[in-house]
Scaffold this active site. Structure first.
Site, PDB file in Angstrom:
ATOM      1  N   ALA A  14       0.763  -1.491  -0.577  1.00 59.10           N
ATOM      2  CA  ALA A  14       0.393   0.302  -0.126  1.00 59.10           C
ATOM      3  C   ALA A  14       0.664   1.215   0.156  1.00 59.10           C
ATOM      4  CB  ALA A  14      -1.007  -0.280   1.259  1.00 59.10           C
ATOM      5  N   ARG A  16       2.552   2.390  -2.348  1.00 54.94           N
ATOM      6  CA  ARG A  16       2.220   3.950  -3.210  1.00 54.94           C
ATOM      7  C   ARG A  16       1.100   3.005  -4.257  1.00 54.94           C
ATOM      8  NH1 ARG A  16       7.457   0.946  -6.072  1.00 54.94           N
ATOM      9  NH2 ARG A  16       6.236  -0.144  -7.486  1.00 54.94           N
ATOM     10  N   ASN A  91      -3.604  -6.826  -2.819  1.00 58.86           N
ATOM     11  CA  ASN A  91      -3.440  -5.773  -3.805  1.00 58.86           C
ATOM     12  C   ASN A  91      -1.372  -6.157  -4.684  1.00 58.86           C
ATOM     13  OD1 ASN A  91      -3.003  -3.194  -5.459  1.00 58.86           O
ATOM     14  ND2 ASN A  91      -1.478  -2.898  -3.797  1.00 58.86           N
ATOM     15  N   TYR A 156       2.870 -12.687 -15.552  1.00 54.47           N
ATOM     16  CA  TYR A 156       1.835 -12.037 -14.846  1.00 54.47           C
ATOM     17  C   TYR A 156       0.527 -12.803 -14.853  1.00 54.47           C
ATOM     18  CZ  TYR A 156      -0.096  -7.500 -14.008  1.00 54.47           C
ATOM     19  OH  TYR A 156      -0.855  -5.930 -13.315  1.00 54.47           O
ATOM     20  N   LYS A 160      -2.264 -13.732 -12.720  1.00 52.42           N
ATOM     21  CA  LYS A 160      -3.589 -12.875 -12.264  1.00 52.42           C
ATOM     22  C   LYS A 160      -4.977 -13.953 -12.618  1.00 52.42           C
ATOM     23  CE  LYS A 160      -2.066  -9.065 -11.285  1.00 52.42           C
ATOM     24  NZ  LYS A 160      -2.154  -8.544  -9.257  1.00 52.42           N
TER      25      LYS A 160
END
Ligand code: NAD
Length: 247
Positions: A14, A16, A91, A156, A160
Site C-alpha cells: 500500500a 504507492r 494488492n 503475470y 492474475k
C-alpha cells in the site's frame, strides 16, 4: 451492509499506486488501515501520517507477502495491534515482462510467487480471525490481463488468472463463515507500473480503450470500497474496472 467505520483493513503493497489509493479510500470511510509495505518504508510512513493528519487511523507494517512466514506475521501483528481483522485487500504485485523466448524460469517463479502465492499466504493466515469475527471481506486485485492475456506477460497473466480461480474457490470455502471473497480486475491504471511502459506504447494502449483514457487509482479504490460496504451478497465475482478494454 458492511460497516467500514471502525473495521480493521489490511492492504498489501500500500505504499504507492492502487494500494495507496485503496488505503486512503478505506481510511476516509472510517476503517483502521494497515499499510503493508515490503521495502518502501518512507512512502508507507508518509501515507500513515497523511491519514492520521486527516483524522483517520493507520499503521505501517513491513512484510514481504511473497514469503509465507512474513505474510503470516503481517496478519498476526495486525491482530495484536487491533484485536481483529475485517478486511483483507491483496494488492501487492509486480511484473517482469518478457516474451516467453526470453523469460527465464526465475522470471516466471518470482511473478507467480509475489502476485499469486502471496494471496494464499495472507488468506490462510487471516482465516482464523475472520472465523472468530463471524465474517469479513477479502478482495484480491487481479487484472484484465488475467482474463485476456497480454503479449510479453505470460507469467503475470498466469498469476492474475490464478487469482480469479483462487478467489472463486476461497468464496466457496469461506461462505459458511460469512466471508465474501471477490476479485477486482483493473484495466490500465495511472501508476508507476503503467509509467514504466514506453510512451509510444502508452499511446497505442489508450487507443485501445473504449473510454479513451487510462484509469485512476481512486477509481479502482472506489470499486474495492463498494465491495466492502455494499457487497454483502456478492461473492466469488470479478469486478472489472477497465474502461471497456476487456468485455
Ligand atoms: P505499483 O508497482 O505502483 O505498486 C505495487 C506495490 O506493491 C508497491 O508498493 C510494491 O512495493 C508492493 N509490493 C511488491 N511486491 C511486494 C511484496 N512482495 N510484499 C509487499 N508489497 C509488495 O503497482 P500498481 O499499479 O499500484 O499495482 C497494484 C496492483 O494492481 C498489482 O497487483 C497490479 O498487478 C494490479 N494492477 C495494476 C494495473 C495498472 O495498470 N497499474 C492494472 C491491473 C492490475
Amino acid at each position: 451492509m458492511g460497516e467500514l467505520r471502525g473495521s480493521v483493513a489490511v492492504v498489501t503493497g500500500a505504499g504507492r499506486g492502487i494500494g495507496r489509493a485503496i488505503a486512503e479510500e478505506l481510511a476516509e470511510g472510517g476503517a483502521r488501515v494497515v499499510v503493508n509495505y515490503s521495502r518502501s518504508k518512507e512512502p508507507a510512513e508518509e501515507l500513515v501520517e497523511k491519514i492520521s493528519a486527516s483524522g483517520g487511523e493507520a499503521v505501517a507494517i513491513q512484510g514481504d507477502v511473497s514469503d509465507a512466514g512474513q505474510a503470516a506475521r503481517l496478519i498476526e501483528q495486525t491482530a495484536e495491534r487491533f484485536g481483529r481483522i475485517d478486511v483483507l485487500v491483496n494488492n501487492a504485485g509486480i511484473n517482469i515482462d518478457r516474451t516467453m523466448r526470453k523469460m527465464s524460469p526465475e522470471d516466471w517463479d518470482r511473478v507467480v510467487q509475489v502476485d499469486l502465492n502471496s494471496c494464499f499466504y495472507t488468506v490462510k493466515a487471516a482465516l482464523p480471525h475472520f472465523v472468530e469475527n463471524g465474517g469479513g471481506k477479502i478482495i484480491n486485485i487481479s487484472s484484465f490481463v488475467g482474463q485476456a492475456g497480454n503479449f510479453g506477460q505470460a507469467n503475470y497473466a498466469a498469476a492474475k488468472a490464478g487469482i480469479i480461480g483462487f478467489t472463486k474457490t476461497a468464496a466457496l470455502e469461506l461462505a459458511r463463515y460469512n466471508v465474501c471473497v471477490n476479485a477486482v480486475c483493473p484495466g490500465f491504471i495511472e501508476t508507476d507500473m503503467f509509467a514504466g511502459v514506453p510512451e509510444e506504447v502508452q499511446e497505442k494502449i489508450k487507443a485501445r480503450i473504449p473510454l479513451g483514457r487510462v484509469g485512476k487509482p481512486r477509481e479502482v479504490a472506489r470499486a474495492v470500497r463498494y465491495l466492502i460496504e455494499d457487497g454483502d451478497y456478492i461473492t466469488g465475482q470479478t469486478l472489472n474496472v477497465n474502461g471497456g478494454v476487456y468485455m
